[in-house]
Design an enzyme around this catalytic site. Structure first.
Site, mmCIF file in Angstrom:
data_model
loop_
_atom_site.group_PDB
_atom_site.id
_atom_site.type_symbol
_atom_site.label_atom_id
_atom_site.label_comp_id
_atom_site.label_asym_id
_atom_site.label_seq_id
_atom_site.Cartn_x
_atom_site.Cartn_y
_atom_site.Cartn_z
ATOM 1 N N SER A 290 0.785 -1.239 0.000
ATOM 2 C CA SER A 290 0.000 0.000 0.000
ATOM 3 C C SER A 290 0.817 1.290 0.000
ATOM 4 O O SER A 290 0.275 2.334 -0.354
ATOM 5 C CB SER A 290 -0.924 0.012 1.204
ATOM 6 O OG SER A 290 -1.851 -1.026 1.046
HETATM 7 C C1 59J Z 1 -2.276 -7.663 3.744
HETATM 8 C C2 59J Z 1 -1.396 -8.347 0.816
HETATM 9 C C3 59J Z 1 -0.800 -9.973 -0.885
HETATM 10 C C4 59J Z 1 -0.632 -9.909 -2.359
HETATM 11 C C5 59J Z 1 -3.421 -8.479 3.767
HETATM 12 C C6 59J Z 1 -1.396 -7.650 4.776
HETATM 13 C C7 59J Z 1 -2.826 -8.652 -1.182
HETATM 14 C C8 59J Z 1 -2.970 -9.204 -2.508
HETATM 15 C C9 59J Z 1 -2.014 -10.514 -4.322
HETATM 16 C C10 59J Z 1 -3.614 -9.294 4.839
HETATM 17 C C11 59J Z 1 -1.601 -8.475 5.855
HETATM 18 C C12 59J Z 1 -2.726 -9.295 5.891
HETATM 19 C C13 59J Z 1 -1.403 -9.626 -5.371
HETATM 20 S S1 59J Z 1 -4.657 -4.452 5.623
HETATM 21 O O1 59J Z 1 -0.981 -2.367 3.444
HETATM 22 O O2 59J Z 1 -3.923 -5.448 2.090
HETATM 23 O O3 59J Z 1 -1.049 -1.342 7.563
HETATM 24 O O4 59J Z 1 -2.447 -1.148 9.128
HETATM 25 O O5 59J Z 1 -0.368 -8.630 1.381
HETATM 26 O O6 59J Z 1 -3.743 -7.915 -0.731
HETATM 27 O O7 59J Z 1 -4.001 -9.040 -3.168
HETATM 28 O O8 59J Z 1 -2.896 -10.118 6.943
HETATM 29 N N1 59J Z 1 -2.863 -2.602 5.964
HETATM 30 N N2 59J Z 1 -2.457 -4.530 3.500
HETATM 31 N N3 59J Z 1 -2.241 -7.406 1.305
HETATM 32 N N4 59J Z 1 -1.701 -8.957 -0.411
HETATM 33 N N5 59J Z 1 -1.908 -9.872 -3.037
HETATM 34 C C14 59J Z 1 -3.802 -3.084 5.025
HETATM 35 C C15 59J Z 1 -3.154 -3.263 3.654
HETATM 36 C C16 59J Z 1 -2.187 -2.145 3.548
HETATM 37 C C17 59J Z 1 -3.084 -2.393 7.254
HETATM 38 C C18 59J Z 1 -4.215 -3.011 7.977
HETATM 39 C C19 59J Z 1 -4.583 -4.350 7.399
HETATM 40 C C20 59J Z 1 -2.898 -5.536 2.686
HETATM 41 C C21 59J Z 1 -5.344 -2.038 8.071
HETATM 42 C C22 59J Z 1 -2.011 -6.771 2.588
HETATM 43 C C23 59J Z 1 -2.147 -1.594 8.033
HETATM 44 O O9 59J Z 1 -2.639 -0.997 3.523
#
Ligand code: 59J
Length: 568
Positions: A290
């Site tokens: 992100s």
């Molecule tokens: C995530 C991913 C992996 C790759 C999801 C991290 C995807 C995806 C395929 C679940 C941990 C988790 C290409 S979410 O960074 O969405 O910082 O406070 O690793 O989604 O589609 O247990 N961040 N992170 N995703 N993958 N593939 C959010 C987000 C981010 C947060 C929390 C939780 C993901 C609010 C990450 C944060 O903004």
């Protein structure tokens, strides 16, 4: 006639006598030289032989931007021998003692290399230690002046500076990248040696050594220390595998600090594995997750198809695209872009990206510097990976919008955030202090889009943010968290993450950009907001004050003070 014959005979006799005398004289002289003066002449012949020896040049110092020493060469003494000369001599035991090497090792050294005319006995002794060896005056043992590199900052700048080998030649890092500049040129001199190999006199310098030049880095030693200390504390606290931090001056592209974990002590590298030498901030790539979202959103604003008030429908927290499904951790409904950033909606970012022209997105990501190494010149720096847009399918563009299917170095990420900080202009990243007014840089975003983007990144850190640790008292901050599962052979790991935070301050007129990456936190907490944001907050807080950067946030006056009315 007869008279003539007699005269002729008499003349021949005279000549013959003279010749015989001459022969006799030569014979006498030969005997005299061989028998009587022989010893003296042999000694003279052997005693005077000229040898050309190399005189090492002094290597230039590496300095921080304020002239503080980061690497300096100090004189040391080394000893060498011609084994055949030394074998003939005695006092090997006393010599081994003074050299502080094992007697049997010295014996072996001399025997093994018995046919060579040069072996090192011991290198880099302090002048005091060396004096004891010289006092022994063992024939065949020679002392030479060399230089040894010392790094006053130790671990703190280890990966950045790299190191030299025992001959003071650059092997890694800045020492390698700028070896030509730092190294100088050795001199030569002729020396007169006696039969025992002792230098009798320096006959003449054939060529003076040309000393290397000093190198002034863009690094600020105080900020470097702060970055190192806070990164190390976080990596330890969260049981992480490693981490990186980069602090840039966003107005110039100068790197003010660059640190990694694990680190090493450059002054004592014995038993260290090369794994620890890597300046991960430049040599290792990660999928940014992100923390990459701002760049696709910037492309969206620049396209004119979106603005800061645009609202995006992310329901129901799922998005089917050709090739796969995009997921949010919850259903965020219809949200504006600032909220999209705060809650880090993958669906929202994908929706925006899929509405854009892939070629335009790709062109902009290139302009931000992705897919190419920066201009830092750091040895082994990675280019990262940005696939060409013709290779993106729908799913490729969607996942790219929230930071997957692309790989970046922490240094590249910092450079790209610095574009947003510098009103849309990309300044080449540099590790060298820039004294001249800067080159114009390359415009990536309009000033308006860059400022809008900053505002969005500031608002996204508001009350609902998970990254409260990134806040700095007295300063407005703009930035983004990222928590990414790490990609492995069998897909994305469920239990291995990269936690990141990237941002800038003061948000109203940015001076500093900092990127923090923590690799595989293992003690429960693993979100970028929990793990990386506090490092950002502490480093920024210290650096803004160290650099005397004026606060841009008015201190909030507590309501109780206002209610009390004017004080007397
Ligand atoms: C995530 C991913 C992996 C790759 C999801 C991290 C995807 C995806 C395929 C679940 C941990 C988790 C290409 S979410 O960074 O969405 O910082 O406070 O690793 O989604 O589609 O247990 N961040 N992170 N995703 N993958 N593939 C959010 C987000 C981010 C947060 C929390 C939780 C993901 C609010 C990450 C944060 O903004």
């Amino acid at each position: 006639m007869r008279h003539t014959d007699e005269r002729w005979q008499r003349r021949s006799l005279v000549l013959l006598t003279l010749f015989a005398l001459a022969v006799a004289a030569l014979a006498v002289r030969a005997v005299q030289l061989h028998v009587l003066d022989g010893g003296f002449l042999t000694a003279q012949g052997d005693a005077r032989h000229l040898r050309t020896v190399e005189v090492p040049a002094h290597r230039g110092m590496i300095l921080d931007r304020h002239g503080e020493s980061l690497a300096a060469s100090t004189p040391v003494d080394s000893f060498w021998a011609n084994p055949s000369e030394l074998l003939a001599g005695e006092r090997i035991a006393a010599l081994a003692d003074a050299l502080e090497i094992d007697r049997t090792r010295l014996d072996a050294l001399l025997r093994e290399r018995g046919d060579r005319t040069f072996i090192w006995l011991r290198r880099h002794m302090s002048p005091d230690e060396a004096e004891r060896v010289t006092q022994l005056d063992v024939p065949g043992v020679h002392r030479v002046r060399e230089y040894r590199r010392y790094y006053p900052a130790g671990e703190v700048a280890s990966h950045l500076l790299g190191f030299t080998n025992i001959d003071d030649a650059g092997q890694e890092g800045i020492e390698l990248a700028f070896d030509e500049w730092l190294r100088g040129e050795p001199g030569r001199k002729q020396v007169l040696r006696d039969r025992l190999g002792r230098t009798v006199a320096d006959v003449q310098g054939i060529r003076q050594p040309r000393p290397g030049r000093d190198l002034t880095l863009s690094i600020d030693r105080r900020v470097q220390y702060l970055a190192y200390r806070e990164l190390k504390a976080a990596v330890t606290e969260h049981g992480a595998r490693g981490g990186s931090i980069v602090v840039l001056d966003s107005r110039t592209g100068e790197v003010l600090a660059m640190a990694n974990q694990p680190a090493f002590n450059p002054n004592n590298r014995q038993g260290l594995v090369a794994e620890r030498y890597r300046n991960r901030a430049a040599t290792d790539v990660l999928e940014p997750g992100s923390s990459f979202k701002p760049f696709v959103i910037a492309a969206a604003l620049q396209s004119g198809r979106f603005d800061t008030r645009s609202r995006i429908d992310t329901s129901p927290g799922l998005l089917q695209v050709r090739g796969g499904t995009i997921r949010d951790v919850r259903d965020n409904g219809v949200i504006d872009i600032a909220t999209l950033l705060t809650r880090s909606s993958n669906v929202g970012a994908s929706r925006i990206a899929l509405d854009l022209d892939p070629e335009q997105v790709w062109t902009m990501l290139q302009a931000f510097g992705f897919g190419q190494p920066t201009a830092s010149g750091f040895p082994g720096e990675q280019a990262g990976l940005l696939n060409h847009f013709v290779q993106w399918r729908e799913i490729g563009l969607a996942t790219l919008s929230y930071g997957y299917g692309i790989s970046v170095t922490p240094l590249q990420l910092a450079q790209a955030y610095a574009v947003i900080a510098a009103d849309g202009v990309r300044h080449p990243v540099t590790l060298i202090r820039s004294d001249e007014p800067l080159a114009a840089g390359e415009r990536v975003l309009s000033t308006t889009v860059a400022r809008d983007m900053r505002r969005l990144l500031e608002v996204s850190l508001g009350p609902d943010s998970t990254a409260t640790g990134a806040r700095v008292r007295g300063y407005r901050v703009a930035g983004k968290t990222g928590t990414a599962r790490k990609s492995t052979a069998g897909g994305y790991a469920l239990d291995r993450h990269t936690a990141a935070f990237a941002g800038m301050a003061p948000a109203s007129n940015p001076r500093l950009v900092t990127v923090v990456v923590i690799d595989e936190p293992s003690r429960g907490a693993y979100y970028g907001g929990q793990v990386a944001a506090p490092v950002f907050g502490r480093v920024m807080s210290g650096a803004l004050r160290l650099l005397d950067i004026p606060p841009d946030e008015l201190p909030t006056v507590p309501a109780s003070v206002i209610a009390a009315g004017p004080q007397r």
